[in-house]
Structures are given as C-alpha cells and as structure tokens.
Enzyme design. Structure first.
Site, PDB file in Angstrom:
ATOM      1  N   LYS A  38       0.829  -1.205   0.000  1.00 53.45           N
ATOM      2  CA  LYS A  38       0.000   0.000   0.000  1.00 53.45           C
ATOM      3  C   LYS A  38       0.871   1.266   0.000  1.00 53.45           C
ATOM      4  O   LYS A  38       2.089   1.178   0.152  1.00 53.45           O
ATOM      5  CB  LYS A  38      -0.959  -0.045   1.194  1.00 53.45           C
ATOM      6  CG  LYS A  38      -1.910  -1.280   1.160  1.00 53.45           C
ATOM      7  CD  LYS A  38      -2.954  -1.179   0.078  1.00 53.45           C
ATOM      8  CE  LYS A  38      -3.732  -2.407  -0.329  1.00 53.45           C
ATOM      9  NZ  LYS A  38      -4.286  -3.364   0.544  1.00 53.45           N
TER      10      LYS A  38
HETATM   11  C1  LIG Z   1      -5.411  -4.497   0.782  1.00 55.73           C
HETATM   12  C2  LIG Z   1      -6.872  -4.332   0.830  1.00 55.73           C
HETATM   13  C3  LIG Z   1      -7.615  -4.706   1.959  1.00 55.73           C
HETATM   14  C4  LIG Z   1      -7.042  -5.501   3.078  1.00 55.73           C
HETATM   15  O1  LIG Z   1      -6.023  -4.859   3.775  1.00 55.73           O
HETATM   16  P1  LIG Z   1      -5.200  -5.669   4.884  1.00 55.73           P
HETATM   17  O2  LIG Z   1      -4.432  -4.596   5.594  1.00 55.73           O
HETATM   18  O3  LIG Z   1      -4.306  -6.617   4.140  1.00 55.73           O
HETATM   19  O4  LIG Z   1      -6.154  -6.372   5.769  1.00 55.73           O
HETATM   20  C5  LIG Z   1      -8.963  -4.392   2.006  1.00 55.73           C
HETATM   21  N1  LIG Z   1      -9.561  -3.765   0.975  1.00 55.73           N
HETATM   22  C6  LIG Z   1      -8.891  -3.431  -0.154  1.00 55.73           C
HETATM   23  C7  LIG Z   1      -9.633  -2.748  -1.259  1.00 55.73           C
HETATM   24  C8  LIG Z   1      -7.526  -3.728  -0.267  1.00 55.73           C
HETATM   25  O5  LIG Z   1      -6.877  -3.447  -1.395  1.00 55.73           O
END
Ligand SMILES: *Cc1c(COP(=O)(O)O)cnc(C)c1O
Length: 386
Positions: free
Chosen positions: A184
């Site tokens: 991210k």
């Molecule tokens: C990455 C992601 C998540 C999950 O995030 P985590 O921190 O891995 O639990 C949820 N929603 C979207 C749209 C994502 O891209």
C-alpha cells in the site's frame, strides 16, 4: 539489451526506516507502546482526523468497526463487487450478509444507483471502496445513508492520501479504515488504522483490539499505570506493534514525496496513452484526486484480437509484471454459492474485469522503466490491432 525486470511493486525506504526499526529493537519495546501511540497521533494530524485507532491490518480494523457498530446475525451490509475479499469477509464474521452490488464501469467504484436498489430494512451499513485511490461519490452515498439511517465504513485501503472536494479521505465521513499492508502507499508490513469522529466507535475499538481490556499494555506497564485491568468483553488480539509503528513513522514523513513520485509516473502513463484507442483510462472525476495506489487501464477488446490474459503474458515475457484488481467477489466459489450470485447481474463488473490490467506504479521507478512499460503496452496492443 539486458532483459528487463520490472516488478509490480517494490518497497520504498531508506535509512530512516532502518533507524526507526532498530531503535525499537534496541529499546526492547517490541509490541504496542510509545511508537504506536505516536504513529496514531501523527497520522491523525496528517489527515485531520479526530480519532485514530491503529490495528494489525485493514481487515482487523474493519472487523472492530463493524463490531462497534453492532452488526449482528441477519443484518445486511452493502459492498461493491470489485474489491478484495476482506471487504466482504468481515461482514460474514457476524453471520451477517454482504450484499454485493455492481460498480461504475468508468471508475471501478461502487454505483450509487446499485446501492439504492439494494437497501432493505435489514441494511445496517455500506462499505464503499475507493478503487485504486479515486474516492467514491461520497456526498450521494452519505445522503442515502442518512436518509435510511445506515452507517458508512469507507474502505480506504487504496486512498492515502486521496482528496474528495478538497478534503482528505479520512478527515470527514462516518468511519474510514486504512491499510498499511506491504504494497500500500504507506507500508508497515502489516497494519491498519480506523479514523472516525465518533468517540463511541473509537473507544469500543480501542478496547476490543486488545482482548476487551479496559486498559492497554502501555498504560499497564508504565510508571503511571498499574497491574490491574478488567475484561469487559471477549475482544481480539488486533493491536499494532511498535516495530510496525516505527516503519509507519518513517513512512509518514515521506508520504507526500512518495505520492508526488506516483503522480509523476501516472502523468507519464496518461500522456503516453491519451491518444490510443486500443485502451481506456479510468475516468478521473474533476472534484476528486486519486493517490494512484493503482494505475488501472481497460483494454479495448473490440479493437484488438488478444484477451487480457494474453496481454499480461506478453508483458511478462517482456519483463513487466502486471496485476488484476480485482476478481469480482461473485466469481469466487464461496460468495457465488453461499449467496447464489450470477455474473449476469453484474454487467459493469464483468465489462471491467474482462478488460482491467494494473500496470506497475511505485515510487522509485526510473524514467526508463516508466517509458519501457508505456512503450511495451502500446506495442503489444498495436501488434494485436484488428
Ligand atoms: C489491501 C486491501 C484490503 C485488506 O487490507 P489488509 O491490511 O491486508 O487487511 C482491504 N480492501 C482493499 C480494497 C484492499 O486493497
């Protein structure tokens, strides 16, 4: 020419991350403690969010939010079809029903009309996902929600920092959850953050993220704390650690500069692709700004004689790793069979899914890499032109 090797994502860090993490290691405070508190404080200052509660993932943060909202068996929560499973799975934790609705094919975001149609007496919440970083139609969604007395949990896993009508996502709205997963725009390895102006949600999530304890470890083990605690509910073990928060503190300092690097890459791609009718760029609505977590393109299948997987394989042969966001939820066996879903009811999602390719976009990509991705994309499509 040497074979290119451009990954889909590459971690971006320097000695600041290494210094912060080693400082945590040497200090001996490895779990939630002063750095987690400091990260929450600086994050809330960065966004202008009232309460920030950290956790070990987006998934856990959103689980805590739905728990605090009182979601229970038989309730319905509206989610978009084009998202990661986490968005819907957290609803299933409560034996509640994720009501999966179609997207706009121009943006990949949840369709306001589809939300409206899906609202029933059992609807308790909506989880809009800001796809790729571009905010959803939040004013319209908020109006629907307030009219029907429904809560909103924004899935902001892609949108740090994104802007809606001049305001940062997370600085307004009901409840907003961010992800600090490795890929991210701000990464702590694993991590998440709840941002809200609702004190009750913040309080409940703070207690529930650490076993339902009335005081957290930091308060218990510091001089002003004590050995005493009380369990007020069967909570979870969802806290962030200071080692992750150390990464977060270092990454937060460079978030704006990382974001402008992403923006530069996106602008180069847009310039390269603008003239081509072999692909379409997602519509960027004029009253909002994406942080470019993703750079999605839609192949114009009507004009070429290859499909999406052939395109991705040819990119891979050239040394470029692409991805697809996302396999729509109704195509996964669990959601499909449990909720009796049919792809025919999701025309826009099907259109989007058949065509979507996410190109590499990460701070640190060289001009040469960016040009190579753009040139290779165009030459594969030109060769496949009907
Ligand atoms: C990455 C992601 C998540 C999950 O995030 P985590 O921190 O891995 O639990 C949820 N929603 C979207 C749209 C994502 O891209």
């Amino acid at each position: 020419m040497a074979q290119k090797n451009i990954p889909f994502h590459k971690a971006y860090f320097d000695t600041e991350e290494i210094k912060e993490v080693s400082d945590s290691l040497v200090s001996g405070w490895w779990t939630m403690g002063p750095k987690t508190k400091e990260f929450e404080k600086q994050f809330s200052e960065y966004l202008g969010a009232k309460y920030c509660v950290s956790s070990n993932s987006w998934t856990s943060s959103a689980h805590l939010v739905l728990e605090a909202m009182g979601i229970s068996e038989g309730d319905e929560v509206i989610v978009p079809s084009v998202t990661f499973t986490a968005t819907a799975e957290i609803v299933c934790y409560f034996k509640a029903k994720p009501v999966i609705v179609d997207i706009e094919r121009e943006t990949g975001n949840i369709q306001v009309n589809a939300i409206e149609k899906a609202i029933s007496k059992r609807t308790k919440a909506i989880i809009p996902v800001h796809y790729g970083g571009q905010p959803c139609d939040m004013d319209e969604i908020a109006e629907l929600a307030s009219h029907h007395n429904i809560r909103i949990l924004e899935d902001a896993a892609h949108s740090l920092p994104s802007y809606y009508k001049g305001k940062k996502i997370g600085s307004f709205g009901d409840v907003v959850c961010f992800s600090f997963y490795a890929t991210k725009t701000l990464a702590t390895g694993e991590g998440g953050m709840i941002c809200t102006s609702d004190e009750e949600i913040a309080k409940r999530a703070t207690i529930m993220r650490l076993h339902g304890m009335s005081r957290d470890a930091w308060n218990r083990y510091t001089a002003q704390g004590s050995w005493f605690y009380e369990i007020v509910a069967p909570g979870f073990k969802y806290n962030m650690t200071d080692i992750n928060a150390a990464l977060g503190l270092a990454q937060l300092k460079k978030l704006d500069s990382m974001n402008s690097l992403r923006k530069t890459i996106a602008q180069k791609y847009i310039q390269a692709f603008n003239e081509s009718n072999l692909l379409t760029l997602p519509l960027q609505k004029s009253d909002r700004e994406t942080c470019w977590h993703l750079f999605p393109i839609l192949l114009n299948l009507e004009a070429i004689n290859i499909d999406r997987s052939r395109f991705i394989n040819e990119m891979k042969d050239a040394g470029i790793v692409c991805s697809v966001h996302f396999i729509p939820l109704y195509r996964h066996p669990y959601y499909k069979t449990t909720f009796g879903l049919d792809a025919k009811d999701f025309a826009n999602s099907e259109f989007f899914y058949e065509r979507e390719v996410s190109l590499p976009i990460w701070p640190g990509m060289s001009d040469e890499d960016i040009d190579f991705v753009a040139d290779t994309t165009l030459s594969i499509l030109e060769r496949a032109k009907k």
